[in-house]
Write an enzyme that holds these catalytic residues in place. Structure first.
Site, PDB file in Angstrom:
ATOM      1  N   ASN A  95      -5.784   1.850  10.473  1.00  0.00           N
ATOM      2  CA  ASN A  95      -6.716   2.115  11.574  1.00  0.00           C
ATOM      3  C   ASN A  95      -7.766   1.019  11.672  1.00  0.00           C
ATOM      4  O   ASN A  95      -8.973   1.265  11.581  1.00  0.00           O
ATOM      5  CB  ASN A  95      -7.400   3.479  11.370  1.00  0.00           C
ATOM      6  N   GLU A 124      -8.132  12.959  19.811  1.00  0.00           N
ATOM      7  CA  GLU A 124      -7.888  13.908  18.716  1.00  0.00           C
ATOM      8  C   GLU A 124      -9.185  14.606  18.304  1.00  0.00           C
ATOM      9  O   GLU A 124      -9.202  15.817  18.070  1.00  0.00           O
ATOM     10  CB  GLU A 124      -7.280  13.139  17.546  1.00  0.00           C
ATOM     11  N   HIS A 159      -6.503   7.176  20.976  1.00  0.00           N
ATOM     12  CA  HIS A 159      -5.729   8.336  20.515  1.00  0.00           C
ATOM     13  C   HIS A 159      -6.559   9.186  19.560  1.00  0.00           C
ATOM     14  O   HIS A 159      -6.632  10.408  19.677  1.00  0.00           O
ATOM     15  CB  HIS A 159      -4.456   7.823  19.835  1.00  0.00           C
ATOM     16  N   ASN A 160      -7.220   8.532  18.594  1.00  0.00           N
ATOM     17  CA  ASN A 160      -8.012   9.273  17.614  1.00  0.00           C
ATOM     18  C   ASN A 160      -9.264   9.882  18.238  1.00  0.00           C
ATOM     19  O   ASN A 160      -9.704  10.959  17.831  1.00  0.00           O
ATOM     20  CB  ASN A 160      -8.381   8.368  16.440  1.00  0.00           C
ATOM     21  N   SER A 176       0.536   7.015  13.973  1.00  0.00           N
ATOM     22  CA  SER A 176       0.108   8.408  13.937  1.00  0.00           C
ATOM     23  C   SER A 176       1.240   9.268  13.388  1.00  0.00           C
ATOM     24  O   SER A 176       2.403   9.048  13.706  1.00  0.00           O
ATOM     25  CB  SER A 176      -0.270   8.897  15.334  1.00  0.00           C
ATOM     26  N   GLY A 205       0.846  -1.195   0.000  1.00  0.00           N
ATOM     27  CA  GLY A 205       0.000   0.000   0.000  1.00  0.00           C
ATOM     28  C   GLY A 205       0.876   1.237   0.000  1.00  0.00           C
ATOM     29  O   GLY A 205       1.577   1.519   0.986  1.00  0.00           O
ATOM     30  N   LYS A 243      -4.487   3.194  19.560  1.00  0.00           N
ATOM     31  CA  LYS A 243      -4.621   4.158  18.464  1.00  0.00           C
ATOM     32  C   LYS A 243      -6.074   4.636  18.339  1.00  0.00           C
ATOM     33  O   LYS A 243      -6.336   5.807  18.016  1.00  0.00           O
ATOM     34  CB  LYS A 243      -4.170   3.524  17.147  1.00  0.00           C
TER      35      LYS A 243
END
Length: 311
Positions: free
Chosen positions: A95, A178, A174-175, A121, A7, A171
């Protein structure tokens, strides 16, 4: 070490370049021939198929999957597992929902293949600044790939946070945080934008808050960039998508009985932004008119003050 990057979008391509700059060998795969050629231009070894990826790697093979979360990631991991052998390692750096990690880990384990989940991130700035990496998996598998983690991350920006699934879980939270931080900045600056009597320079305020203020952060630095006169901020529409991680964080809070009003509110604000003429807000306007005779705006933009009676 030698690793495959599966990717080559904005993050995958930048991660490939950062790894090469730190002396690693990268086999680069993407469905786009153009993306493969771009990676080859800065030193990657392109592969046109996943079979080629497996053939170009040496044991223990390590491949980093950086494609959209969900079916694309899961199917890619499953296909790679069919080409890899016992002792090889596959890293899911997207994610992904941590709840989808466990069954994949169990399936791959029957083949002796380890799945490592790396919450990543850094966005488009990661090439220069490095990526914060929250990694989940067995100690043995993480150790094999650790040279890559250490070079992708800035100093102090990588940790093996727990067993498989822990990286994606951290994560996700974390988001969610955010979401809340961005919403707080957005609301504060919007309030200031509605105070014309002070003739505030919002860009200047964002700039000075970066120094000594208790609300300084990297997000504030990005806000300062966005508010620069030449940035084109006035051309941006107020529609904000949600990638899924905010939803998952709120669902997790509900499941675990944790109060998370800030993150929840930020998520719902994004929902509201996605509907230009939201039914709910239209109903609020009608109700205010019904009980208080407050003015309302009709479809043609005109103002109404008399009580509106639905036909």
């Amino acid at each position: 070490m030698k690793i495959a990057m599966i990717g080559l979008g904005k993050m995958g391509a930048n991660m490939t370049q950062r790894l090469i700059e730190h002396g690693h060998q990268v086999v680069a795969f993407d469905l786009s021939e153009e993306a493969r050629a771009a990676a080859a231009a800065f030193g990657a070894e392109p592969a046109a198929t996943l079979d080629e990826v497996a053939a170009k790697l040496t044991a223990p093979r390590v491949a980093w999957v950086m494609v959209p979360a969900g079916n694309a990631t899961n199917s890619t991991i499953t296909t790679l597992a069919g080409l890899f052998e016992s002792g090889d390692v596959i890293i899911d750096g997207g994610n992904s929902n941590y709840k989808e990690t466990a069954p994949l880990v169990a399936t791959l384990a029957t083949q002796g293949i380890a799945l490592v989940d790396a919450g990543t991130s850094g966005g488009i700035w990661g090439l220069k600044e490095g990526y914060c990496l929250m990694v989940g998996g067995t100690k043995e598998a993480v150790t094999i790939a650790e040279p890559v983690f250490l070079d992708l991350a800035p100093e102090g920006g990588y940790a093996h946070v727990g067993p498989a699934g822990a990286g994606h879980f951290v994560k996700m939270i974390h988001n969610g945080i955010e979401y809340g931080m961005m919403q707080a900045y957005a609301e504060g600056f919007e309030i200031m934008s509605e105070a014309p009597e002070f003739d505030l320079d919002l860009h200047e305020i964002a700039a000075i808050w970066r120094y000594g203020s208790v609300v300084r952060s990297w997000l504030l630095e990005l806000a300062e960039r966005a508010l620069r006169p030449e940035s084109g901020f006035d051309q941006i529409e107020g529609v904000v998508a949600d990638s899924g991680e905010g939803r998952w964080t709120v669902e997790e809070a509900i499941d675990r009985g944790v109060s998370a009003p800030v993150i929840s509110s930020a998520l719902f604000a994004r929902f509201a932004s996605q509907k230009k003429d939201a039914f709910g807000m239209r109903l609020v306007s009608a109700l205010r008119n019904q009980f208080g005779g407050h003015a309302f705006t009709t479809a043609d933009g005109s103002q109404g003050g008399e009580t509106f009676t639905p036909k």
